[in-house]
Design an enzyme around this catalytic site. Sequence first.
Site, PDB file in Angstrom:
ATOM      1  N   GLY A 227       0.963  -1.101   0.084  1.00 53.86           N
ATOM      2  CA  GLY A 227      -0.060   0.217  -0.127  1.00 53.86           C
ATOM      3  C   GLY A 227       0.847   1.498  -0.017  1.00 53.86           C
ATOM      4  O   GLY A 227       0.488   2.317  -0.838  1.00 53.86           O
ATOM      5  N   GLU A 248      -8.303  11.753  -1.009  1.00 55.93           N
ATOM      6  CA  GLU A 248      -9.576  12.466  -0.725  1.00 55.93           C
ATOM      7  C   GLU A 248     -10.066  12.030   0.716  1.00 55.93           C
ATOM      8  O   GLU A 248      -9.787  10.950   1.043  1.00 55.93           O
ATOM      9  CB  GLU A 248     -10.516  11.667  -1.683  1.00 55.93           C
ATOM     10  CG  GLU A 248     -11.853  12.386  -1.859  1.00 55.93           C
ATOM     11  CD  GLU A 248     -12.890  11.502  -2.846  1.00 55.93           C
ATOM     12  OE1 GLU A 248     -13.643  10.827  -2.179  1.00 55.93           O
ATOM     13  OE2 GLU A 248     -12.751  11.401  -3.883  1.00 55.93           O
TER      14      GLU A 248
END
Length: 369
Positions: A227, A248
């Site tokens: 990740g 976001e």
Amino acid sequence: MASVQSQRKKKGRLNSTYKSLGGPSNPSPTPEVEKKAEKEDRTLSRNIDEVVFADHSFKTWYPSWYPKEILGEKALALAEEGKGTGIVVKTLYICRKCFKYSMDGVEWKTHQDLCEKNNDPPGQEIYVKNRGKGEEAGEGRWTVWEVDGAVDKLFCQNLSLFAKLFLDNKSVFFDVEAFKYFLYVHTNLESGDKQIIGFFSKEKMSWDNNNLACILIFPPWQKKGLGSNLIGISYSIARRERIMGGPEKPISDLGRKSYKRYWGAVIGRWLLNNFEEENKNYSKKKGMPTINVSIISKETWIHADDVQYMLREMNFVKLIGKGPACEMDINGVEEWLAKNKVSIAQVVDEDGFLPGYAEKKTSEEREPN
């Protein structure tokens, strides 16, 4: 704008292709269900128990709004009322190449055998780790492929439906045309087989300067540090575009863990390498050296709000009032990194990008007329 007739023809071709490969004829729910699902995802229970993907079978975490051919009209009707039905599909088979889906294992196997003949993902390969530097057979080859949602719409819709099974606070993007998708692909050097193991998406035009909309490493490949690699790629692309931004908000709990490790590593590395030199420009307060948050943000391309958040999390700094300056115990950096087992090694090979990819020149770099 395309005519209604041409739009119907296009939809017919997509559905015909979909049927011939053993998938449902309608790849997405109705607009009404999409809106209801977006509002109710956090309260409704899982609707699919497990998925079979590549060589793995694993449980889902959240509901996803596959069409009525999969979930049934009753489940979708209840979804419109904000109600859940629990598990309505025991096992859903997902193609590991194109993410089309079926409840029939035989159909899925037949389709996947055909799909695997095209080994490459859609889109363009934009990044190769250790490009031109050799590859280790044990590690394989790691690449990133950019896919335009407007070009490969059905692929991106199917990818989003699958991803929603493991994302708790993101709605499925049926308006995929406004996004780019960046696929994380591993290649087995012995067989040459390519496997998509995760992705992140990004708006083509973000008014909030978000460099990432959602991110997911598929469950069988999680807890391997992958990740952080994808997050690093998203920041590298934003830096090339000269965009100061971040992910976001809100970030999922799983995503926040990855971001904390990435931010901690980048900020920690910068502090260890630059703190002493930068601190010469600042006064000392009560014997404790200070540093400016805006400088860290500018140098690392991590938004100042995220830098402030991470410095608080690392708990070896004290912000001075509401300003950007903070007092810092530099010895606490290595302690935090060691305690949290965070490596400060670079996760992105900047030479791995295609030459000139996404680069935006500043006014000083542009050639004069």
